[in-house]
Design an enzyme around this catalytic site. Structure first.
Site, PDB file in Angstrom:
ATOM      1  N   ASN A 182       0.829  -1.097  -0.056  1.00  0.00           N
ATOM      2  CA  ASN A 182      -0.034   0.054   0.137  1.00  0.00           C
ATOM      3  C   ASN A 182       0.948   1.368   0.136  1.00  0.00           C
ATOM      4  OD1 ASN A 182      -2.568   1.608   0.523  1.00  0.00           O
ATOM      5  ND2 ASN A 182      -1.755   1.811   2.681  1.00  0.00           N
TER       6      ASN A 182
ATOM      7  N   HIS B 135       0.899   4.933   1.309  1.00  0.00           N
ATOM      8  CA  HIS B 135       0.194   5.773   2.411  1.00  0.00           C
ATOM      9  C   HIS B 135       1.002   7.097   2.271  1.00  0.00           C
ATOM     10  CE1 HIS B 135      -1.852   6.596   6.034  1.00  0.00           C
ATOM     11  NE2 HIS B 135      -0.691   7.122   6.358  1.00  0.00           N
TER      12      HIS B 135
ATOM     13  N   SER C 120       5.050   6.688   2.377  1.00  0.00           N
ATOM     14  CA  SER C 120       5.782   5.396   2.309  1.00  0.00           C
ATOM     15  C   SER C 120       4.902   4.223   1.732  1.00  0.00           C
ATOM     16  CB  SER C 120       5.300   4.839   4.101  1.00  0.00           C
ATOM     17  OG  SER C 120       6.010   5.919   4.944  1.00  0.00           O
TER      18      SER C 120
HETATM   19  C1  GRF Z   1      -2.400   9.017  -2.564  1.00  0.00           C
HETATM   20  O1  GRF Z   1      -2.155  10.196  -1.622  1.00  0.00           O
HETATM   21  C2  GRF Z   1      -1.912   7.813  -1.692  1.00  0.00           C
HETATM   22  O2  GRF Z   1      -0.922   7.865  -1.012  1.00  0.00           O
HETATM   23  C3  GRF Z   1      -3.258   7.646  -0.852  1.00  0.00           C
HETATM   24  O3  GRF Z   1      -4.457   8.159  -1.526  1.00  0.00           O
HETATM   25  C4  GRF Z   1      -3.796   8.892  -2.810  1.00  0.00           C
HETATM   26  C5  GRF Z   1      -4.397   8.245  -3.861  1.00  0.00           C
HETATM   27  O4  GRF Z   1      -4.071   9.035  -5.080  1.00  0.00           O
HETATM   28  N1  GRF Z   1      -3.591   6.417  -0.193  1.00  0.00           N
HETATM   29  P1  GRF Z   1      -4.166   8.583  -6.454  1.00  0.00           P
HETATM   30  O5  GRF Z   1      -5.684   8.067  -6.503  1.00  0.00           O
HETATM   31  O6  GRF Z   1      -3.090   7.608  -6.836  1.00  0.00           O
HETATM   32  O7  GRF Z   1      -4.098   9.776  -7.211  1.00  0.00           O
END
Ligand code: GRF
Length: 217
Positions: A107, A109, A136
């Site tokens: 994932n 994050h 991360s």
């Molecule tokens: C990103 O900031 C990711 O880290 C978080 O959700 C957001 C997703 O953005 N989990 P995207 O859909 O990839 O543009």
């Protein structure tokens, strides 16, 4: 070649970064499917535009989270991914589904874990007054945002930052972070054993760090 499945609920800019890197031959991998809990996720459009199979399943049509997750991952399994990336996937995943795929789900994050788990991480970082924020990539375990961290990108907080300006600069680093992590996974350099991330076969005490050149040092 690393077979990647991507789970996304929304915008899909991290998915796009993977698509672009593969198309530019900067990542030796194939995206074998994009999966969503939202039929109108922009990520699905991005996938279809790139000729990638895209699939949505509505959680509301299932009685329980576990039933939904089992159905979704059954679909994911048919694409035979080596790795499943959650990139902006906004749902918790059933513990048994996760445990059955140990070391195969990661994932991204938007914080320097273990700091600022959960949602609104940029607000959390600003409220805490930290000098440095970031993103991360971690292996997904049943512990929410608590799985072993593979790699990080660090972003200085600037005077006058709002959650939006900070989010923008973090997102700009998420994309190369995810791509570089995928490269190292594709090269077989990263794994999960016991509870530690292994890099080149050695348990690593600290996450890999993304350099200014968008590569791990
Ligand atoms: C990103 O900031 C990711 O880290 C978080 O959700 C957001 C997703 O953005 N989990 P995207 O859909 O990839 O543009």
């Amino acid at each position: 070649m690393l077979r990647i499945a991507v789970l996304a609920s929304g915008r899909g800019s991290n998915l796009q970064a993977l698509i672009d890197a593969i198309e530019a031959r900067g990542l030796d991998a194939a995206i074998v499917g994009v999966f969503s809990d939202k039929a109108d996720a922009k990520a699905l459009v991005r996938a279809r535009d790139a000729g990638i199979d895209a699939f949505a399943l509505d959680p509301k049509t299932f009685a329980t989270r576990a039933e939904f997750d089992h159905a979704l991952f059954e679909q994911i399994d048919t694409a035979r991914p080596d790795m499943i990336f959650c990139a902006g996937y906004l749902r918790l995943i059933d513990e048994r589904v996760v445990s059955a795929r140990r070391g195969r789900i990661a994932n991204i994050h938007p914080s320097l874990l273990p700091a600022f788990k959960g949602l609104r991480t940029h607000q959390q970082a600003l409220a805490a007054g930290v000098a440095e924020h970031g993103a991360s990539v971690h292996f997904v375990t049943p512990d929410l945002d608590g799985g072993p961290v593979i790699a990080q990108a660090r972003v200085p907080v600037q005077a006058g930052d709002t959650a939006e300006t900070l989010a923008q600069r973090v997102l700009a680093r998420e994309h190369p972070l995810l791509v570089e992590t995928a490269r190292w996974l594709a090269a077989g350099r990263i794994g999960l054993s016991e509870d530690a991330v292994h890099v080149d076969g050695v348990a690593s005490a600290t996450p890999l760090q993304l350099g200014a050149n968008n590569r791990f040092a």
